[in-house]
Design a protein around this motif. Sequence first.
Motif, PDB file in Angstrom:
ATOM      1  N   ALA A 253      32.310  45.279  49.417  1.00 53.43           N
ATOM      2  CA  ALA A 253      32.613  43.851  49.396  1.00 53.43           C
ATOM      3  C   ALA A 253      31.360  43.034  49.108  1.00 53.43           C
ATOM      4  N   GLU A 254      30.241  43.446  49.685  1.00 52.97           N
ATOM      5  CA  GLU A 254      28.985  42.731  49.438  1.00 52.97           C
ATOM      6  C   GLU A 254      28.547  42.867  47.972  1.00 52.97           C
ATOM      7  N   VAL A 255      28.706  44.082  47.429  1.00 56.20           N
ATOM      8  CA  VAL A 255      28.339  44.287  46.027  1.00 56.20           C
ATOM      9  C   VAL A 255      29.207  43.433  45.118  1.00 56.20           C
ATOM     10  N   THR A 256      30.523  43.367  45.420  1.00 55.36           N
ATOM     11  CA  THR A 256      31.422  42.558  44.603  1.00 55.36           C
ATOM     12  C   THR A 256      31.072  41.078  44.688  1.00 55.36           C
ATOM     13  N   ARG A 257      30.760  40.618  45.890  1.00 54.65           N
ATOM     14  CA  ARG A 257      30.407  39.200  46.060  1.00 54.65           C
ATOM     15  C   ARG A 257      29.120  38.868  45.311  1.00 54.65           C
ATOM     16  N   GLU A 258      28.136  39.749  45.441  1.00 59.40           N
ATOM     17  CA  GLU A 258      26.876  39.511  44.728  1.00 59.40           C
ATOM     18  C   GLU A 258      27.078  39.527  43.209  1.00 59.40           C
ATOM     19  N   GLY A 259      27.932  40.429  42.752  1.00 58.93           N
ATOM     20  CA  GLY A 259      28.209  40.475  41.320  1.00 58.93           C
ATOM     21  C   GLY A 259      28.876  39.213  40.829  1.00 58.93           C
TER      22      GLY A 259
ATOM     23  N   LEU B  17      28.601  36.171  42.257  1.00 62.04           N
ATOM     24  CA  LEU B  17      27.630  35.079  42.320  1.00 62.04           C
ATOM     25  C   LEU B  17      26.579  35.194  41.219  1.00 62.04           C
ATOM     26  N   ASN B  18      26.199  36.411  40.899  1.00 60.97           N
ATOM     27  CA  ASN B  18      25.187  36.612  39.852  1.00 60.97           C
ATOM     28  C   ASN B  18      25.760  36.534  38.452  1.00 60.97           C
TER      29      ASN B  18
ATOM     30  N   ALA C 296      31.546  25.181  42.649  1.00 65.95           N
ATOM     31  CA  ALA C 296      32.046  26.141  41.661  1.00 65.95           C
ATOM     32  C   ALA C 296      31.460  27.527  41.932  1.00 65.95           C
ATOM     33  N   GLU C 297      32.284  28.549  41.771  1.00 64.09           N
ATOM     34  CA  GLU C 297      31.853  29.923  42.031  1.00 64.09           C
ATOM     35  C   GLU C 297      31.502  30.680  40.747  1.00 64.09           C
ATOM     36  N   ALA C 298      31.994  30.225  39.623  1.00 63.17           N
ATOM     37  CA  ALA C 298      31.688  30.836  38.333  1.00 63.17           C
ATOM     38  C   ALA C 298      31.886  29.785  37.256  1.00 63.17           C
ATOM     39  N   ILE C 299      30.968  29.736  36.289  1.00 62.04           N
ATOM     40  CA  ILE C 299      31.007  28.730  35.221  1.00 62.04           C
ATOM     41  C   ILE C 299      30.755  29.422  33.888  1.00 62.04           C
TER      42      ILE C 299
ATOM     43  N   MET D 243      37.010  34.925  33.108  1.00 62.62           N
ATOM     44  CA  MET D 243      35.652  34.913  32.573  1.00 62.62           C
ATOM     45  C   MET D 243      35.101  36.324  32.509  1.00 62.62           C
ATOM     46  N   ASP D 244      34.467  36.629  31.386  1.00 65.90           N
ATOM     47  CA  ASP D 244      33.796  37.927  31.267  1.00 65.90           C
ATOM     48  C   ASP D 244      32.489  37.915  32.034  1.00 65.90           C
ATOM     49  N   ALA D 245      31.955  39.112  32.254  1.00 63.90           N
ATOM     50  CA  ALA D 245      30.685  39.230  32.970  1.00 63.90           C
ATOM     51  C   ALA D 245      29.526  38.840  32.058  1.00 63.90           C
ATOM     52  N   ALA D 246      28.513  38.247  32.651  1.00 61.48           N
ATOM     53  CA  ALA D 246      27.279  37.955  31.930  1.00 61.48           C
ATOM     54  C   ALA D 246      26.302  39.093  32.138  1.00 61.48           C
ATOM     55  N   GLY D 247      25.414  39.280  31.197  1.00 59.40           N
ATOM     56  CA  GLY D 247      24.430  40.350  31.320  1.00 59.40           C
ATOM     57  C   GLY D 247      23.493  40.098  32.486  1.00 59.40           C
TER      58      GLY D 247
END
Length: 327
Positions: free
Chosen positions: A167-173, A175-176, A234-237, A312-316
Amino acid sequence: MSEELHMPLSFEVSADRVPLHRRAVFSKSVFSITSWSIGQVSRDSMTGTMRRRKLADESLRLIDDLTNRPVDPMFEDALLTPNEQRSRLSIWSGRVVVFVITLAVGFAGCLIIRDLHQDTRQKVRQELIAQIDYASSRSDNLSTSIDGLRNQIDKLSTEVGGGKQSAEVTREGILNGTTAVKGPGISVTLTDPLAASDDGTASGSSGQSDSSQIRIVSDRDLQTFVSKLWAAGAEAIAINGNRIGVQTSVRTAGSTVLVGVESVQSPYTIEAIGDSSALKKAMSSSTESNLYATLKQAGIYPQVSTKDTITMDAAGSPDLSYAKGEE
């Protein structure tokens, strides 16, 4: 007597100084004539022998030769090729060969002139463009490959860690920006004024604002909206589908706006995942009256709308060279 009048009288030359003119070896009649003596120019009427007057001065001998013997006795044999009638086949074959050679030389000359007149800067520019395209394509392929490998790493880490760590890894991913996400949110659309030209200068009046104040949407405008959306929770932009990550920059390169390394153009759509009501209220014209008034003077009118689901797709994720986790 006729033999005496055949050649003009001249001076006698010694035997060791008699000049000879021999026929060329490739002459057809070389075997019939051994040699010709230019000195044989006079015969004695009594004895029939050759006579020359002896002169010690070489210049007088030269004058004597030029005066009495201006033409070489072998002059008539200078044309070693017999004067024969050529066939029509040989004549036309020669003309065809000459025409082909002339055509080839002219064509080669045209190619050389064209190469010399061609702009060398255009060649260099085309080569640089091809190199840039190749480098950009390779960079995109490598970025896609890196994102795929990182997703695999995140997936394997999730499977291995499990529970709280997962869960922590998913949350960090999230946010990052290194993990693809979806959820409700809002979208803010900014469009360049219709009266603004491609280079950002005013080309006429829009009817609602002064043409001298018209400008295009800049990177600072996008940065302002992104900052206010983060502040509103906002959690993701993402901007035009490009996810905002930890080290994703929004900047201008020349006349092009870049999100990270990807260029974006008007209309600019800023999507934000979070509490739709809170985000919409934070970005309304009543809450940000000064910002909207400034944009209105420039002919820019933001459009805010809510969405039930935004993907939204993942950013590098960035490469860390110095930062390390605390032990």
